[in-house]
Write a protein that holds these residues in place. Structure first.
Motif, mmCIF file in Angstrom:
data_model
loop_
_atom_site.group_PDB
_atom_site.id
_atom_site.type_symbol
_atom_site.label_atom_id
_atom_site.label_comp_id
_atom_site.label_asym_id
_atom_site.label_seq_id
_atom_site.Cartn_x
_atom_site.Cartn_y
_atom_site.Cartn_z
ATOM 1 N N GLY A 67 0.514 22.863 6.872
ATOM 2 C CA GLY A 67 1.390 21.747 7.268
ATOM 3 C C GLY A 67 1.100 20.431 6.571
ATOM 4 N N CYS A 68 0.615 20.489 5.331
ATOM 5 C CA CYS A 68 0.269 19.253 4.612
ATOM 6 C C CYS A 68 1.490 18.333 4.460
ATOM 7 N N GLY A 69 2.664 18.941 4.248
ATOM 8 C CA GLY A 69 3.860 18.143 3.985
ATOM 9 C C GLY A 69 4.316 17.317 5.177
ATOM 10 N N CYS A 71 2.723 15.334 7.077
ATOM 11 C CA CYS A 71 2.224 13.957 6.970
ATOM 12 C C CYS A 71 2.519 13.370 5.595
ATOM 13 N N HIS A 72 2.362 14.193 4.549
ATOM 14 C CA HIS A 72 2.396 13.633 3.194
ATOM 15 C C HIS A 72 3.807 13.511 2.616
ATOM 16 N N THR A 73 4.855 13.787 3.415
ATOM 17 C CA THR A 73 6.245 13.647 2.939
ATOM 18 C C THR A 73 6.942 12.566 3.759
ATOM 19 N N VAL A 107 -3.698 1.223 10.832
ATOM 20 C CA VAL A 107 -2.697 2.207 10.396
ATOM 21 C C VAL A 107 -3.056 2.738 9.004
ATOM 22 N N VAL A 108 -3.002 4.060 8.816
ATOM 23 C CA VAL A 108 -3.161 4.630 7.472
ATOM 24 C C VAL A 108 -1.876 5.346 7.055
ATOM 25 N N PHE A 109 -1.622 5.322 5.756
ATOM 26 C CA PHE A 109 -0.416 5.948 5.217
ATOM 27 C C PHE A 109 -0.814 7.189 4.415
ATOM 28 N N PRO A 110 -0.329 8.372 4.797
ATOM 29 C CA PRO A 110 -0.670 9.577 4.039
ATOM 30 C C PRO A 110 -0.235 9.421 2.579
ATOM 31 N N PRO A 111 -1.193 9.500 1.642
ATOM 32 C CA PRO A 111 -0.883 9.198 0.240
ATOM 33 C C PRO A 111 -0.066 10.284 -0.469
ATOM 34 N N ASN A 112 0.363 9.903 -1.673
ATOM 35 C CA ASN A 112 1.086 10.796 -2.575
ATOM 36 C C ASN A 112 0.120 11.872 -3.081
ATOM 37 N N GLN A 128 -13.233 16.790 -6.236
ATOM 38 C CA GLN A 128 -12.701 15.642 -5.472
ATOM 39 C C GLN A 128 -11.653 16.107 -4.463
ATOM 40 N N LEU A 129 -10.791 17.040 -4.894
ATOM 41 C CA LEU A 129 -9.751 17.515 -3.980
ATOM 42 C C LEU A 129 -10.345 18.327 -2.834
ATOM 43 N N SER A 130 -11.338 19.166 -3.130
ATOM 44 C CA SER A 130 -11.880 19.962 -2.024
ATOM 45 C C SER A 130 -12.634 19.055 -1.052
ATOM 46 N N GLY A 145 -11.765 9.786 6.148
ATOM 47 C CA GLY A 145 -10.634 9.073 6.742
ATOM 48 C C GLY A 145 -10.497 9.503 8.201
ATOM 49 N N LEU A 146 -9.716 8.756 8.955
ATOM 50 C CA LEU A 146 -9.678 8.988 10.387
ATOM 51 C C LEU A 146 -8.550 9.914 10.833
ATOM 52 N N VAL A 147 -7.551 10.067 10.015
ATOM 53 C CA VAL A 147 -6.358 10.765 10.475
ATOM 54 C C VAL A 147 -6.177 12.116 9.792
ATOM 55 N N MET A 148 -6.523 12.181 8.522
ATOM 56 C CA MET A 148 -6.440 13.460 7.796
ATOM 57 C C MET A 148 -7.203 14.517 8.615
ATOM 58 N N PRO A 149 -6.541 15.615 9.019
ATOM 59 C CA PRO A 149 -7.178 16.555 9.966
ATOM 60 C C PRO A 149 -8.155 17.514 9.290
ATOM 61 N N TRP A 150 -9.113 16.951 8.561
ATOM 62 C CA TRP A 150 -10.048 17.787 7.795
ATOM 63 C C TRP A 150 -10.890 18.737 8.658
ATOM 64 N N GLY A 152 -9.983 20.714 10.774
ATOM 65 C CA GLY A 152 -9.231 21.971 10.830
ATOM 66 C C GLY A 152 -9.245 22.703 9.494
ATOM 67 N N TYR A 153 -9.674 22.018 8.426
ATOM 68 C CA TYR A 153 -9.673 22.623 7.087
ATOM 69 C C TYR A 153 -11.092 22.846 6.569
ATOM 70 N N ALA A 154 -12.097 22.430 7.381
ATOM 71 C CA ALA A 154 -13.483 22.415 6.905
ATOM 72 C C ALA A 154 -13.997 23.797 6.508
ATOM 73 N N TYR A 194 2.230 6.768 16.510
ATOM 74 C CA TYR A 194 0.953 6.980 17.182
ATOM 75 C C TYR A 194 0.754 8.458 17.385
ATOM 76 N N PHE A 195 -0.424 8.985 17.106
ATOM 77 C CA PHE A 195 -0.828 10.202 17.772
ATOM 78 C C PHE A 195 -2.339 10.239 17.818
ATOM 79 N N GLY A 196 -2.887 11.131 18.606
ATOM 80 C CA GLY A 196 -4.331 11.135 18.740
ATOM 81 C C GLY A 196 -4.706 11.600 20.115
HETATM 82 C C1 HEC Z 1 -2.013 14.645 10.259
HETATM 83 C C2 HEC Z 1 -1.574 14.164 8.982
HETATM 84 C C3 HEC Z 1 -2.102 14.837 7.736
HETATM 85 C C4 HEC Z 1 -2.063 16.177 7.406
HETATM 86 C C5 HEC Z 1 -1.480 17.336 8.204
HETATM 87 C C6 HEC Z 1 -2.683 16.283 6.106
HETATM 88 N N1 HEC Z 1 -3.090 15.045 5.671
HETATM 89 FE FE1 HEC Z 1 -3.981 14.634 3.910
HETATM 90 N N2 HEC Z 1 -4.212 12.678 4.452
HETATM 91 C C7 HEC Z 1 -3.667 12.108 5.584
HETATM 92 C C8 HEC Z 1 -3.991 10.696 5.601
HETATM 93 C C9 HEC Z 1 -3.567 9.689 6.681
HETATM 94 C C10 HEC Z 1 -4.754 10.433 4.452
HETATM 95 C C11 HEC Z 1 -5.342 9.098 4.007
HETATM 96 C C12 HEC Z 1 -6.624 8.842 4.763
HETATM 97 C C13 HEC Z 1 -7.124 7.421 4.610
HETATM 98 O O1 HEC Z 1 -6.507 6.592 3.916
HETATM 99 O O2 HEC Z 1 -8.178 7.153 5.209
HETATM 100 C C14 HEC Z 1 -4.856 11.712 3.741
HETATM 101 C C15 HEC Z 1 -5.522 11.892 2.539
HETATM 102 C C16 HEC Z 1 -5.437 13.027 1.755
HETATM 103 C C17 HEC Z 1 -5.946 13.148 0.408
HETATM 104 C C18 HEC Z 1 -6.616 12.040 -0.380
HETATM 105 C C19 HEC Z 1 -5.541 11.372 -1.199
HETATM 106 C C20 HEC Z 1 -5.812 9.962 -1.615
HETATM 107 O O3 HEC Z 1 -5.061 9.455 -2.498
HETATM 108 O O4 HEC Z 1 -6.724 9.324 -1.065
HETATM 109 C C21 HEC Z 1 -5.637 14.406 -0.041
HETATM 110 C C22 HEC Z 1 -5.933 15.005 -1.417
HETATM 111 C C23 HEC Z 1 -4.967 15.082 1.043
HETATM 112 N N3 HEC Z 1 -4.861 14.227 2.124
HETATM 113 C C24 HEC Z 1 -4.508 16.368 0.979
HETATM 114 C C25 HEC Z 1 -4.009 17.057 2.078
HETATM 115 C C26 HEC Z 1 -3.744 18.496 2.072
HETATM 116 C C27 HEC Z 1 -3.886 19.396 0.854
HETATM 117 C C28 HEC Z 1 -3.318 18.815 3.327
HETATM 118 C C29 HEC Z 1 -3.016 20.189 3.870
HETATM 119 C C30 HEC Z 1 -4.058 21.183 3.694
HETATM 120 C C31 HEC Z 1 -3.285 17.570 4.109
HETATM 121 N N4 HEC Z 1 -3.726 16.538 3.323
HETATM 122 C C32 HEC Z 1 -2.861 17.479 5.419
HETATM 123 C C33 HEC Z 1 -2.950 12.761 6.558
HETATM 124 C C34 HEC Z 1 -2.744 14.131 6.629
#
Ligand code: HEC
Length: 201
Positions: A67-69, A71-73, A107-112, A128-130, A145-150, A152-154, A194-196
């Motif tokens: 479900g990466c998209g 947040c990131h879309t 507030v954080v914005f899910p990046p490109n 860097q990506l992993s 970061g605080l919101v990226m649900p890492w 669940g991906y660890a 908001y979520f959390g």
């Molecule tokens: C719940 C929302 C959410 C989901 C789902 C999510 N991300 Fe993120 N992601 C974020 C946010 C918010 C940040 C930025 C964190 C910050 O600025 O502290 C981030 C940061 C990143 C970054 C670092 C990019 C940068 O420019 O700093 C990568 C790469 C990334 N995510 C990849 C992924 C991938 C791949 C997945 C799926 C496996 C995923 N994300 C799922 C919210 C999410």
């Protein structure tokens, strides 16, 4: 305050003003539903080196599954994804502080995360990506970061994060810079949700 009456009037005025400003912490917000099921953008196989095709296909599957998209879309957090800019970052941010504690949340914005070199992850290494995916760390290994649900991906394997990385790097580059994160306590006109988890203290 010279006498008790002035003090009482002062307190009443403060109470009246407080009442006018807001009657509840979520008063200024509307409920939105991110009921979006997104396919990950598919890649034209001919654009991928033959020895990488299977890995990129697996990466596409993983990104869809995880479900990466969402947040990131842009727009997906409100249930209205802009699929022309799939994975190119969200102009809708996510608050990482409780609505009950802070009138102006952080507030954080899910990046490109398309392959654009300047505004996306085109220049990021596998390592860097992993680290970003499994530990939530930024490009320079800075703190999670605080919101990226890492969490669940660890437990993803090295093969899986490498597949995700190859897939992301195969996406067409889309040039789009997301808004700057908003510091806690800073007033903002930015759009965010908001979520959390909140627990009783
Ligand atoms: C719940 C929302 C959410 C989901 C789902 C999510 N991300 Fe993120 N992601 C974020 C946010 C918010 C940040 C930025 C964190 C910050 O600025 O502290 C981030 C940061 C990143 C970054 C670092 C990019 C940068 O420019 O700093 C990568 C790469 C990334 N995510 C990849 C992924 C991938 C791949 C997945 C799926 C496996 C995923 N994300 C799922 C919210 C999410």
């Amino acid at each position: 305050m010279k006498n008790p009456l002035t003090l009482i009037l002062f307190i009443m005025t403060v109470q009246a003003c407080a009442g006018e400003v807001s009657s509840g912490p979520l008063n200024d917000y509307e409920e939105v539903h991110a009921t979006t099921i997104l396919d990950a953008p598919s890649i034209d196989e001919n654009d991928v080196a033959p020895d990488k095709r299977d890995r990129v296909k697996r990466g596409e599957y993983m990104v869809e599954l995880l479900g990466c998209g969402t947040c990131h879309t842009n727009g997906a957090l409100e249930g209205d994804p802009d699929t022309d800019r799939h994975m190119a970052g969200s102009d809708i941010g996510i608050a990482y502080t409780s609505p009950l504690d802070n009138r102006y949340p952080g507030v954080v914005f899910p990046p490109n995360i398309t392959s654009d070199i300047e505004t996306g992850i085109g220049g990021w290494s596998d390592e860097q990506l992993s680290m970003a995916i499994r530990e939530g760390r930024g490009q320079h290994g800075d703190k999670p970061g605080l919101v990226m649900p890492w969490p669940g991906y660890a437990k993803l394997s090295d093969d899986d994060t490498a597949a995700i990385s190859d897939y992301l790097r195969s996406l067409d580059p889309i040039r789009h810079k997301v808004p700057k994160n908003v510091a806690l306590g800073q007033r903002t006109n930015a759009s965010f949700v908001y979520f959390g988890f909140y627990r009783n203290k």
